[in-house]
Structure formats: structure tokens, C-alpha cells
Design a protein around this motif. Structure first.
Motif, PDB file in Angstrom:
ATOM      1  N   LEU A   1     -13.219  15.298 -10.471  1.00  0.00           N
ATOM      2  CA  LEU A   1     -11.986  15.703  -9.794  1.00  0.00           C
ATOM      3  C   LEU A   1     -10.766  15.479 -10.683  1.00  0.00           C
ATOM      4  O   LEU A   1      -9.839  16.298 -10.703  1.00  0.00           O
ATOM      5  N   CYS A   2     -10.761  14.386 -11.444  1.00  0.00           N
ATOM      6  CA  CYS A   2      -9.656  14.138 -12.382  1.00  0.00           C
ATOM      7  C   CYS A   2      -9.641  15.178 -13.491  1.00  0.00           C
ATOM      8  O   CYS A   2      -8.567  15.626 -13.920  1.00  0.00           O
ATOM      9  N   ALA A   3     -10.817  15.569 -13.981  1.00  0.00           N
ATOM     10  CA  ALA A   3     -10.877  16.618 -14.998  1.00  0.00           C
ATOM     11  C   ALA A   3     -10.294  17.923 -14.462  1.00  0.00           C
ATOM     12  O   ALA A   3      -9.537  18.610 -15.159  1.00  0.00           O
ATOM     13  N   LEU A   4     -10.613  18.263 -13.233  1.00  0.00           N
ATOM     14  CA  LEU A   4     -10.039  19.447 -12.609  1.00  0.00           C
ATOM     15  C   LEU A   4      -8.520  19.320 -12.535  1.00  0.00           C
ATOM     16  O   LEU A   4      -7.779  20.222 -12.938  1.00  0.00           O
ATOM     17  N   GLY A   5      -8.055  18.192 -12.033  1.00  0.00           N
ATOM     18  CA  GLY A   5      -6.622  18.010 -11.838  1.00  0.00           C
ATOM     19  C   GLY A   5      -5.820  17.935 -13.125  1.00  0.00           C
ATOM     20  O   GLY A   5      -4.793  18.606 -13.271  1.00  0.00           O
ATOM     21  N   PHE A   6      -6.274  17.122 -14.065  1.00  0.00           N
ATOM     22  CA  PHE A   6      -5.506  16.912 -15.293  1.00  0.00           C
ATOM     23  C   PHE A   6      -5.790  17.969 -16.354  1.00  0.00           C
ATOM     24  O   PHE A   6      -4.866  18.543 -16.925  1.00  0.00           O
ATOM     25  N   ASP A   7      -7.067  18.230 -16.622  1.00  0.00           N
ATOM     26  CA  ASP A   7      -7.432  19.102 -17.734  1.00  0.00           C
ATOM     27  C   ASP A   7      -7.317  20.591 -17.398  1.00  0.00           C
ATOM     28  O   ASP A   7      -7.034  21.397 -18.281  1.00  0.00           O
ATOM     29  N   VAL A   8      -7.557  20.953 -16.149  1.00  0.00           N
ATOM     30  CA  VAL A   8      -7.520  22.364 -15.768  1.00  0.00           C
ATOM     31  C   VAL A   8      -6.187  22.733 -15.122  1.00  0.00           C
ATOM     32  O   VAL A   8      -5.572  23.734 -15.475  1.00  0.00           O
ATOM     33  N   LEU A   9      -5.722  21.911 -14.175  1.00  0.00           N
ATOM     34  CA  LEU A   9      -4.518  22.252 -13.419  1.00  0.00           C
ATOM     35  C   LEU A   9      -3.233  21.693 -14.017  1.00  0.00           C
ATOM     36  O   LEU A   9      -2.148  22.053 -13.587  1.00  0.00           O
ATOM     37  N   GLY A  10      -3.348  20.791 -14.973  1.00  0.00           N
ATOM     38  CA  GLY A  10      -2.155  20.238 -15.623  1.00  0.00           C
ATOM     39  C   GLY A  10      -1.317  19.339 -14.742  1.00  0.00           C
ATOM     40  O   GLY A  10      -0.091  19.290 -14.871  1.00  0.00           O
ATOM     41  N   LEU A  11      -1.970  18.575 -13.864  1.00  0.00           N
ATOM     42  CA  LEU A  11      -1.248  17.687 -12.955  1.00  0.00           C
ATOM     43  C   LEU A  11      -0.744  16.433 -13.678  1.00  0.00           C
ATOM     44  O   LEU A  11      -1.235  16.083 -14.754  1.00  0.00           O
ATOM     45  N   HIS A  12       0.202  15.753 -13.050  1.00  0.00           N
ATOM     46  CA  HIS A  12       0.731  14.493 -13.574  1.00  0.00           C
ATOM     47  C   HIS A  12       0.119  13.278 -12.872  1.00  0.00           C
ATOM     48  O   HIS A  12      -0.104  12.250 -13.496  1.00  0.00           O
ATOM     49  N   ARG A  13      -0.167  13.404 -11.556  1.00  0.00           N
ATOM     50  CA  ARG A  13      -0.635  12.259 -10.772  1.00  0.00           C
ATOM     51  C   ARG A  13      -1.701  12.707  -9.782  1.00  0.00           C
ATOM     52  O   ARG A  13      -1.564  13.754  -9.147  1.00  0.00           O
ATOM     53  N   ILE A  14      -2.747  11.901  -9.651  1.00  0.00           N
ATOM     54  CA  ILE A  14      -3.794  12.133  -8.654  1.00  0.00           C
ATOM     55  C   ILE A  14      -3.950  10.843  -7.869  1.00  0.00           C
ATOM     56  O   ILE A  14      -3.961   9.755  -8.442  1.00  0.00           O
ATOM     57  N   TRP A  15      -4.037  10.974  -6.553  1.00  0.00           N
ATOM     58  CA  TRP A  15      -4.182   9.775  -5.727  1.00  0.00           C
ATOM     59  C   TRP A  15      -5.237   9.977  -4.658  1.00  0.00           C
ATOM     60  O   TRP A  15      -5.625  11.101  -4.344  1.00  0.00           O
ATOM     61  N   ALA A  16      -5.715   8.848  -4.121  1.00  0.00           N
ATOM     62  CA  ALA A  16      -6.733   8.833  -3.076  1.00  0.00           C
ATOM     63  C   ALA A  16      -6.389   7.733  -2.079  1.00  0.00           C
ATOM     64  O   ALA A  16      -5.724   6.761  -2.424  1.00  0.00           O
ATOM     65  N   ALA A  17      -6.861   7.893  -0.852  1.00  0.00           N
ATOM     66  CA  ALA A  17      -6.693   6.875   0.186  1.00  0.00           C
ATOM     67  C   ALA A  17      -8.073   6.513   0.717  1.00  0.00           C
ATOM     68  O   ALA A  17      -8.929   7.377   0.863  1.00  0.00           O
ATOM     69  N   ARG A  18      -8.261   5.225   1.012  1.00  0.00           N
ATOM     70  CA  ARG A  18      -9.548   4.756   1.528  1.00  0.00           C
ATOM     71  C   ARG A  18      -9.318   3.785   2.674  1.00  0.00           C
ATOM     72  O   ARG A  18      -8.246   3.203   2.822  1.00  0.00           O
ATOM     73  N   SER A  19     -10.362   3.586   3.464  1.00  0.00           N
ATOM     74  CA  SER A  19     -10.342   2.578   4.517  1.00  0.00           C
ATOM     75  C   SER A  19     -10.274   1.193   3.873  1.00  0.00           C
ATOM     76  O   SER A  19     -10.968   0.931   2.881  1.00  0.00           O
ATOM     77  N   PRO A  20      -9.479   0.283   4.435  1.00  0.00           N
ATOM     78  CA  PRO A  20      -9.437  -1.081   3.891  1.00  0.00           C
ATOM     79  C   PRO A  20     -10.799  -1.774   3.896  1.00  0.00           C
ATOM     80  O   PRO A  20     -11.042  -2.656   3.075  1.00  0.00           O
ATOM     81  N   LEU A  21     -11.686  -1.379   4.789  1.00  0.00           N
ATOM     82  CA  LEU A  21     -13.005  -2.000   4.872  1.00  0.00           C
ATOM     83  C   LEU A  21     -14.019  -1.396   3.907  1.00  0.00           C
ATOM     84  O   LEU A  21     -15.118  -1.932   3.752  1.00  0.00           O
ATOM     85  N   ASN A  22     -13.678  -0.310   3.255  1.00  0.00           N
ATOM     86  CA  ASN A  22     -14.624   0.376   2.382  1.00  0.00           C
ATOM     87  C   ASN A  22     -14.551  -0.198   0.964  1.00  0.00           C
ATOM     88  O   ASN A  22     -13.922   0.359   0.070  1.00  0.00           O
ATOM     89  N   GLU A  23     -15.217  -1.322   0.777  1.00  0.00           N
ATOM     90  CA  GLU A  23     -15.210  -2.001  -0.519  1.00  0.00           C
ATOM     91  C   GLU A  23     -15.950  -1.202  -1.583  1.00  0.00           C
ATOM     92  O   GLU A  23     -15.596  -1.259  -2.763  1.00  0.00           O
ATOM     93  N   ALA A  24     -16.969  -0.454  -1.184  1.00  0.00           N
ATOM     94  CA  ALA A  24     -17.686   0.371  -2.160  1.00  0.00           C
ATOM     95  C   ALA A  24     -16.753   1.431  -2.734  1.00  0.00           C
ATOM     96  O   ALA A  24     -16.762   1.693  -3.941  1.00  0.00           O
ATOM     97  N   SER A  25     -15.937   2.020  -1.886  1.00  0.00           N
ATOM     98  CA  SER A  25     -14.967   3.005  -2.364  1.00  0.00           C
ATOM     99  C   SER A  25     -13.931   2.351  -3.272  1.00  0.00           C
ATOM    100  O   SER A  25     -13.528   2.924  -4.293  1.00  0.00           O
ATOM    101  N   ALA A  26     -13.495   1.141  -2.938  1.00  0.00           N
ATOM    102  CA  ALA A  26     -12.540   0.426  -3.791  1.00  0.00           C
ATOM    103  C   ALA A  26     -13.128   0.240  -5.185  1.00  0.00           C
ATOM    104  O   ALA A  26     -12.462   0.519  -6.195  1.00  0.00           O
ATOM    105  N   ARG A  27     -14.368  -0.217  -5.253  1.00  0.00           N
ATOM    106  CA  ARG A  27     -15.014  -0.416  -6.560  1.00  0.00           C
ATOM    107  C   ARG A  27     -15.151   0.902  -7.315  1.00  0.00           C
ATOM    108  O   ARG A  27     -14.913   0.966  -8.522  1.00  0.00           O
ATOM    109  N   THR A  28     -15.507   1.967  -6.593  1.00  0.00           N
ATOM    110  CA  THR A  28     -15.662   3.283  -7.213  1.00  0.00           C
ATOM    111  C   THR A  28     -14.353   3.765  -7.825  1.00  0.00           C
ATOM    112  O   THR A  28     -14.310   4.184  -8.982  1.00  0.00           O
TER     113      THR A  28
END
Length: 189
Positions: free
Chosen positions: A115-142
Motif C-alpha cells: 500500500l505504501c508503494a502504491l501511495g508513494f511510488d505510484v501516486l506521489g503522496l506525501h503522507r499515509i496513515w492508518a487507524a487501529r483499535s487500541p486493543l489490536n496489538e497485532a495490528s500495532a506490531r504490524t
């Protein structure tokens, strides 16, 4: 517009197709797979609407939403769903879900990298962000292993399962992005 196709060492992101409905339902209809997502398990009709919207978004001009199937490289079968939605100021939000059988194998990190390759390398974006559940520790690690930085908390961000839930945000900036070896982007704006 050319279809999006991005490949990493183990995964490929491709456009969603009508035949992906049952594989997506196996994820979005599963209570365990959606436990930490911002919605409750989806019905067959709701998943069909997601597939239809995903297909329609691929032909919009300008394209602002990239809803993509996650597959094992060399296998067309959907094992996850990834989304990048552009925002003003050269930014985008991302999200993804993998089938529970795929959890714990590092595929989430590769999905974020794609997804970062799509955003930065293809679309020329400056910032990419994500939101996760506070309880989703696996997502935090990812997200952290994928190179994102934890930014903070959005209080009462989503209403799900009858209650308001906070979200923890993570982001990465274009100058922080280094594509991993083996990542090949093939997409158009």
C-alpha cells in the motif's frame, strides 16, 4: 486507466473482481476477523455491495479509492482486502484485513508495504496513515514493523458493537519510506 497490480516477495495486490465475493465474505463475515475492525460482521448483501463499489471505484476519474484484493503471489485467490483512500494535501488513509488463516505470518507487514508503494511510488503522496483499535496489538506490531510511527489517539472515533471506540493512528511520510527488496509496482494514477 490501467489496473493496479503490485507484487512483493509473497503477495500481490490486484483489482477486486466479482468472483471475489465469497472469499471476501469469509473475512468480512467472520466475527473473529472483524473483531477489531470498525464494523460488525457483514452480510452477503453487504459484501456484494463492497465488491461492487470496489469495482466501480477502479474506473472513476480521478480515482480516489483503491480497493484491492490481497493474494499470494502466483495465486489469484483473494486472502485479504486492502484499501487506500486519497485525501487532500497529498495524503491517504489505508486499511486492510486478512483471512484469519493468514495471520501471524508477516503478511500484514507486506500488505502495508504494498500500500505504501502504491501511495508513494505510484501516486506521489506525501503522507499515509492508518487507524487501529487500541486493543489490536497485532495490528500495532504490524504497522510499526512496516515503518509507520504511532501518532496518537482519536477519542470516540467509531461507533461499533453498540459503543464508541477510540482509534490509535499511525503514519509514515514519503521521506521515511524505503521500499523493501523484491517490491514491484505496476499501476497508474
Amino acid at each position: 486507466m490501467n489496473p493496479v497490480r503490485l507484487s512483493g516477495s509473497r503477495l500481490t495486490l490486484r483489482e477486486v473482481e466479482s468472483d471475489d465475493q465469497s472469499a471476501l465474505l469469509a473475512i468480512y463475515g467472520d466475527p473473529e476477523a472483524t473483531r477489531h475492525l470498525s464494523f460488525e460482521p457483514r452480510t452477503v448483501e453487504q459484501v456484494q455491495a463492497i465488491v461492487d463499489r470496489s469495482i466501480a471505484s477502479a474506473s472513476e476519474t480521478p480515482r480516489t479509492e483503491y480497493c484491492l484484493a490481497v493474494t499470494h503471489r502466483g495465486d489469484h485467490r483473494l486472502v485479504g482486502y486492502a484499501r487506500l483512500a486519497t485525501e487532500p494535501q497529498q495524503a491517504a488513509t489505508i486499511g486492510f484485513a486478512l483471512h484469519p488463516a493468514e495471520w501471524g505470518r508477516g503478511l500484514g507487514v507486506e500488505t502495508v508495504h504494498l500500500l505504501c508503494a502504491l501511495g508513494f511510488d505510484v501516486l506521489g503522496l506525501h503522507r499515509i496513515w492508518a487507524a487501529r483499535s487500541p486493543l489490536n496489538e497485532a495490528s500495532a506490531r504490524t504497522l510499526l514493523r512496516a515503518g509507520m510511527t504511532e501518532d496518537g489517539r482519536i477519542r470516540d472515533h467509531v461507533f461499533v458493537r453498540g459503543a464508541w471506540r477510540d482509534s490509535i493512528t499511525h503514519s509514515i511520510l514519503e521521506h521515511e519510506w524505503t521500499p523493501p527488496d523484491g517490491l514491484r509496482a505496476g499501476a497508474s494514477r
